[in-house]
Design a protein around this motif. Structure first.
Motif, PDB file in Angstrom:
ATOM      1  N   SER A 160       0.835  -1.208   0.000  1.00 52.15           N
ATOM      2  CA  SER A 160       0.000   0.000   0.000  1.00 52.15           C
ATOM      3  C   SER A 160       0.865   1.253   0.000  1.00 52.15           C
ATOM      4  O   SER A 160       0.550   2.240  -0.687  1.00 52.15           O
ATOM      5  CB  SER A 160      -0.920  -0.006   1.225  1.00 52.15           C
ATOM      6  N   ASP A 161       1.973   1.222   0.747  1.00 50.89           N
ATOM      7  CA  ASP A 161       2.855   2.389   0.750  1.00 50.89           C
ATOM      8  C   ASP A 161       3.505   2.588  -0.616  1.00 50.89           C
ATOM      9  O   ASP A 161       3.650   3.728  -1.084  1.00 50.89           O
ATOM     10  CB  ASP A 161       3.930   2.209   1.820  1.00 50.89           C
ATOM     11  N   GLY A 162       3.894   1.465  -1.279  1.00 51.69           N
ATOM     12  CA  GLY A 162       4.469   1.582  -2.614  1.00 51.69           C
ATOM     13  C   GLY A 162       3.491   2.172  -3.616  1.00 51.69           C
ATOM     14  O   GLY A 162       3.854   3.012  -4.450  1.00 51.69           O
ATOM     15  N   VAL A 163       2.237   1.751  -3.546  1.00 50.96           N
ATOM     16  CA  VAL A 163       1.221   2.307  -4.449  1.00 50.96           C
ATOM     17  C   VAL A 163       0.945   3.761  -4.114  1.00 50.96           C
ATOM     18  O   VAL A 163       0.757   4.601  -5.010  1.00 50.96           O
ATOM     19  CB  VAL A 163      -0.066   1.458  -4.364  1.00 50.96           C
ATOM     20  N   ARG A 164       0.944   4.098  -2.827  1.00 54.39           N
ATOM     21  CA  ARG A 164       0.591   5.457  -2.404  1.00 54.39           C
ATOM     22  C   ARG A 164       1.605   6.476  -2.901  1.00 54.39           C
ATOM     23  O   ARG A 164       1.234   7.506  -3.481  1.00 54.39           O
ATOM     24  CB  ARG A 164       0.500   5.508  -0.881  1.00 54.39           C
ATOM     25  N   TRP A 165       2.910   6.198  -2.682  1.00 57.35           N
ATOM     26  CA  TRP A 165       3.884   7.217  -3.084  1.00 57.35           C
ATOM     27  C   TRP A 165       3.971   7.342  -4.610  1.00 57.35           C
ATOM     28  O   TRP A 165       4.236   8.424  -5.138  1.00 57.35           O
ATOM     29  CB  TRP A 165       5.253   6.960  -2.462  1.00 57.35           C
ATOM     30  N   ARG A 166       3.710   6.273  -5.344  1.00 57.83           N
ATOM     31  CA  ARG A 166       3.680   6.371  -6.804  1.00 57.83           C
ATOM     32  C   ARG A 166       2.478   7.181  -7.278  1.00 57.83           C
ATOM     33  O   ARG A 166       2.588   7.993  -8.215  1.00 57.83           O
ATOM     34  CB  ARG A 166       3.658   4.973  -7.418  1.00 57.83           C
TER      35      ARG A 166
END
Length: 446
Positions: free
Chosen positions: A50-56
């Motif tokens: 979720s963090d990877g998707v969020r910052w992208r």
């Protein structure tokens, strides 16, 4: 032909009940830790993704704003060609780098959709961009956006190896209708080193937290499983100790009975004396077995207390009257006392205290002189004129099978259990008469 030697594999000995309970505890701990680990790992993977998707997504929104502004500054001349003069003069295109690519006039987007490369034309590219990405990466992103007719973003690396995000947004001719193919794409590049560093930091924190929580859950599971199996281990320990002590204590009278039987068969003694001694041994074994059963019921909790108002003074007088004194002297001094207790258990406890005084409260060959006192505060005192309490057993007098005179010690152990089961006490000390004094206190009525 030489035979193959046979290697005998020793058989594993079966585990004892205590070992099986402890193995069960280890398995419960492992299962508890494994269950916690599975849940924590699943949550950690979800959090990291979720963090990877969020910052992208956040970075794509920022880059989408830049490309949308650039698209508003693109112009088309009378011949239909793109004019990037206003774009270059109005906004900086070197950082972040902005590249404009267009579809050649001879290309048909619909027919070239299945082609590997559309061969887009670079209308504008900054001469000195702050991030140098290979032209192939820029063309691939623009090609994907033109073919799909929507924005496309991919992760790439600069020529120096730094991670970047390549974002492409398609644009259409001013007079385009619905269903027309894009005219080209605007591509921008943004570095992602800081976002990736934060993401890696979060990954390490989540991983370390999961490891700590798994260890903590294993410790908690071990503690809880230990508390769960503790009663079973205590019951097994009591059972093993009870069986071992019972077997040890019954071995002596059984051996004596066998010796008497062998003597009677050889005819070396009078049959009347053999019968008398056999009867005495049988009575002793009966009392021993009765005491073992009573103690086992008390320890296991199966002997429920039938509490009721009880005249303690009358009960003690009855016990003294029924006791086999056999030439010993017992004096009773009582006061009217009412306690709330189980009559059968209290009778057995008083009988055991009196029997202990009659058996050990006198010198060898002399008659015992025992004095029993009952007071209004629910206290029963048994004094004798014997040798007193041996120092080696004074500290563990009421433990199971402890005695200083060769007896089983069950009587005092049962008396102590009865007193404590009623909320009372049983203490031992030195009597004013020179012997031992046992004081049992029971709660009085009201």
């Amino acid at each position: 032909m030489r035979g193959v030697p046979f290697r005998h594999r020793p058989r594993r000995l079966p585990l004892t009940p205590t070992a099986r309970v402890r193995r069960l505890r280890r398995r419960i701990t492992a299962l508890f830790a494994l269950t916690s680990a599975v849940g924590l790992v699943a949550m950690a993977v979800l959090a990291v993704r979720s963090d990877g998707v969020r910052w992208r997504q956040q970075l794509d929104q920022s880059m989408d704003a830049d490309t949308s502004w650039a698209l508003g500054l693109l112009e088309t001349d009378d011949s239909g060609r793109l004019d990037t003069t206003v774009l270059v003069d109005t906004m900086g295109t070197a950082c972040p780098p902005l590249t404009v690519l267009s579809v050649p006039p001879t290309a048909d987007t619909a027919t070239d959709a299945g082609a590997a490369d559309m061969d887009l034309v670079v209308e504008y590219a900054p001469r000195r961009p702050c991030l140098t990405v290979s032209p192939a990466a820029v063309r691939d992103a623009a090609d994907a956006a033109v073919r799909a007719g929507e924005v496309r973003a991919v992760d790439r690396h600069t020529r120096d190896g730094e991670p970047v995000r390549v974002f492409a947004q398609p644009f259409y001719p001013p007079d385009a209708d619905d269903g027309d193919a894009p005219q080209g794409a605007v591509v921008t590049v943004s570095e992602t080193a800081a976002q990736r560093a934060d993401h890696r930091r979060l990954t390490w924190v989540v991983t370390g937290g999961c490891a700590v929580l798994v260890l903590l859950s294993a410790a908690v599971g071990h503690l809880l499983s230990g508390r769960a199996v503790r009663p079973a281990l205590a019951a097994l320990d009591r059972q093993e100790a009870f069986l071992a002590d019972a077997a040890h204590d019954l071995r002596t009278p059984a051996a004596s009975l066998r010796t008497l039987a062998e003597t009677a068969l050889r005819g070396e003694t009078d049959s009347t004396d053999v019968h008398r001694r056999t009867l005495r041994l049988a009575e002793g074994m009966g009392r021993l077995v009765d005491g073992l059963l009573t103690r086992a019921r008390l320890m296991s909790g199966t002997a429920a207390l039938a509490r009721q108002p009880l005249r303690l003074d009358q009960l003690v007088e009855g016990v003294v009257e029924d006791a086999p004194t056999r030439g010993h002297r017992v004096t009773v001094d009582t006061e009217e006392t009412v306690v709330v207790a189980d009559p059968d258990l209290v009778r057995r406890a008083v009988s055991n205290l009196l029997g202990n005084a009659l058996a050990h409260g006198h010198a060898p060959g002399a008659a015992a002189d025992v004095h029993v006192t009952v007071t209004r505060d629910g206290t029963v005192t048994v004094d004798d004129e014997g040798p007193g309490l041996p120092p080696e057993v004074a500290g563990a007098l009421f433990e199971r099978f402890r005695s200083g005179s060769g007896s089983t010690g069950l009587g005092l152990s049962i008396a102590s259990w009865v007193a404590h089961a009623h909320g009372g006490t049983l203490t031992a000390g030195r009597s004013d008469r020179g012997g031992a004094r046992f004081v049992m206190r029971l709660p009085v009525r009201g």
